[in-house]
Design a protein around this motif. Structure first.
Motif, PDB file in Angstrom:
ATOM      1  N   MET A   1      22.941 -43.977 -22.673  1.00 57.21           N
ATOM      2  CA  MET A   1      22.385 -44.989 -21.798  1.00 57.21           C
ATOM      3  C   MET A   1      21.330 -45.792 -22.573  1.00 57.21           C
ATOM      4  O   MET A   1      20.486 -45.216 -23.250  1.00 57.21           O
ATOM      5  CB  MET A   1      21.736 -44.313 -20.583  1.00 57.21           C
ATOM      6  CG  MET A   1      21.097 -45.301 -19.636  1.00 57.21           C
ATOM      7  SD  MET A   1      20.542 -44.605 -18.070  1.00 57.21           S
ATOM      8  CE  MET A   1      19.394 -43.339 -18.600  1.00 57.21           C
ATOM      9  N   ILE A   2      21.410 -47.109 -22.437  1.00 55.45           N
ATOM     10  CA  ILE A   2      20.427 -47.969 -23.109  1.00 55.45           C
ATOM     11  C   ILE A   2      19.157 -48.004 -22.256  1.00 55.45           C
ATOM     12  O   ILE A   2      19.196 -48.346 -21.070  1.00 55.45           O
ATOM     13  CB  ILE A   2      20.991 -49.384 -23.317  1.00 55.45           C
ATOM     14  CG1 ILE A   2      22.203 -49.324 -24.253  1.00 55.45           C
ATOM     15  CG2 ILE A   2      19.913 -50.314 -23.865  1.00 55.45           C
ATOM     16  CD1 ILE A   2      22.946 -50.626 -24.390  1.00 55.45           C
ATOM     17  N   LEU A   3      18.055 -47.609 -22.872  1.00 55.44           N
ATOM     18  CA  LEU A   3      16.766 -47.550 -22.173  1.00 55.44           C
ATOM     19  C   LEU A   3      15.946 -48.793 -22.492  1.00 55.44           C
ATOM     20  O   LEU A   3      16.108 -49.393 -23.557  1.00 55.44           O
ATOM     21  CB  LEU A   3      16.004 -46.304 -22.626  1.00 55.44           C
ATOM     22  CG  LEU A   3      16.753 -44.974 -22.441  1.00 55.44           C
ATOM     23  CD1 LEU A   3      16.050 -43.863 -23.199  1.00 55.44           C
ATOM     24  CD2 LEU A   3      16.875 -44.631 -20.966  1.00 55.44           C
ATOM     25  N   PRO A   4      15.035 -49.179 -21.594  1.00 55.41           N
ATOM     26  CA  PRO A   4      14.161 -50.309 -21.926  1.00 55.41           C
ATOM     27  C   PRO A   4      13.139 -49.919 -22.991  1.00 55.41           C
ATOM     28  O   PRO A   4      12.597 -48.816 -22.955  1.00 55.41           O
ATOM     29  CB  PRO A   4      13.478 -50.652 -20.599  1.00 55.41           C
ATOM     30  CG  PRO A   4      13.597 -49.432 -19.758  1.00 55.41           C
ATOM     31  CD  PRO A   4      14.787 -48.655 -20.247  1.00 55.41           C
ATOM     32  N   VAL A   5      12.908 -50.805 -23.931  1.00 57.47           N
ATOM     33  CA  VAL A   5      11.897 -50.583 -24.972  1.00 57.47           C
ATOM     34  C   VAL A   5      10.546 -51.020 -24.414  1.00 57.47           C
ATOM     35  O   VAL A   5      10.419 -52.110 -23.850  1.00 57.47           O
ATOM     36  CB  VAL A   5      12.246 -51.375 -26.255  1.00 57.47           C
ATOM     37  CG1 VAL A   5      11.129 -51.258 -27.288  1.00 57.47           C
ATOM     38  CG2 VAL A   5      13.568 -50.893 -26.839  1.00 57.47           C
ATOM     39  N   VAL A   6       9.565 -50.152 -24.551  1.00 59.43           N
ATOM     40  CA  VAL A   6       8.216 -50.423 -24.052  1.00 59.43           C
ATOM     41  C   VAL A   6       7.548 -51.472 -24.954  1.00 59.43           C
ATOM     42  O   VAL A   6       7.557 -51.347 -26.175  1.00 59.43           O
ATOM     43  CB  VAL A   6       7.388 -49.119 -24.039  1.00 59.43           C
ATOM     44  CG1 VAL A   6       5.936 -49.389 -23.720  1.00 59.43           C
ATOM     45  CG2 VAL A   6       7.979 -48.131 -23.052  1.00 59.43           C
ATOM     46  N   ALA A   7       6.977 -52.505 -24.328  1.00 59.43           N
ATOM     47  CA  ALA A   7       6.366 -53.609 -25.079  1.00 59.43           C
ATOM     48  C   ALA A   7       4.906 -53.337 -25.426  1.00 59.43           C
ATOM     49  O   ALA A   7       4.232 -52.514 -24.790  1.00 59.43           O
ATOM     50  CB  ALA A   7       6.458 -54.903 -24.271  1.00 59.43           C
TER      51      ALA A   7
END
Length: 196
Positions: A1-7
């Protein structure tokens, strides 16, 4: 699953990660998700804090640098350089410091020269919990140092001079707010509700 990258700007990126053990919940799935997330964002490394987990784990695939192997001796041996690092410790850094333009999936569209030592000795566990002590130089060492910084709560921008930092402050603030054009999933700490 592609997770959101924390900015940039999220507190998890400034925390020192905790060591984990073999019983860490769903570790295999987490590692698989990190690979998928990294490749979807066209990265060469991804650390757990970048997906919101404050643990000492990162993955690297430095094979894109292998394309420069003929022209640049620092790119030697990277064709199949794909590794998982659990509870890593950089035991030693040596050699000349050299500059390279680094970027970061958590700080998109910003690239700056960062000086790092040429060679490192690192101990770590792989995904099968086998212990390793290895020496790396050149691009391999640099990618590892960059990801290792993440599990220590350090970003590549922390290595910049005060003047350089001031010059990119607005860009960093805009990234925190989600005001940046990217082609992968991200989570922005200062994004207003309702904005995509």
């Amino acid at each position: 699953m592609i997770l959101p990258v924390v900015a940039y700007g999220d507190p998890v990126l400034k925390k020192e990660g905790e060591e984990i053990d073999k019983d860490y919940p769903e570790l295999d799935k987490l590692i698989a998700d990190m690979w998928e997330t990294m490749y979807a964002a066209h990265g060469v490394g991804l650390a757990a804090p970048q997906i919101g987990k404050s643990i000492r784990l990162f993955v690297v695939d430095a094979s894109p640098f292998a394309e420069d192997e003929d022209e640049d001796p620092r790119a030697k041996g990277l064709k199949d350089f794909k590794k998982v690092f659990i509870n890593p410790i950089i035991e030693e850094e040596s050699g000349e410091e050299w500059a390279f333009q680094e970027g970061c999936l958590s700080i998109p569209k910003v690239r700056e020269d960062v000086y790092r030592k040429e060679t490192i000795v690192i101990t770590y566990f792989d995904e099968n919990w086998e212990f390793h002590e290895e020496t790396y130089s050149g691009y391999a060492a640099r990618v590892i140092q960059h990801e290792y910084d993440h599990v220590d709560g350090v970003l590549f921008t922390d290595h910049l001079s005060p003047l350089k930092k001031r010059m990119i402050t607005k860009k960093l603030t805009n990234i925190s707010k989600g005001e940046v054009d990217i082609d992968y999933r991200m989570k922005f700490p200062l994004q207003k509700k309702g904005r995509k």
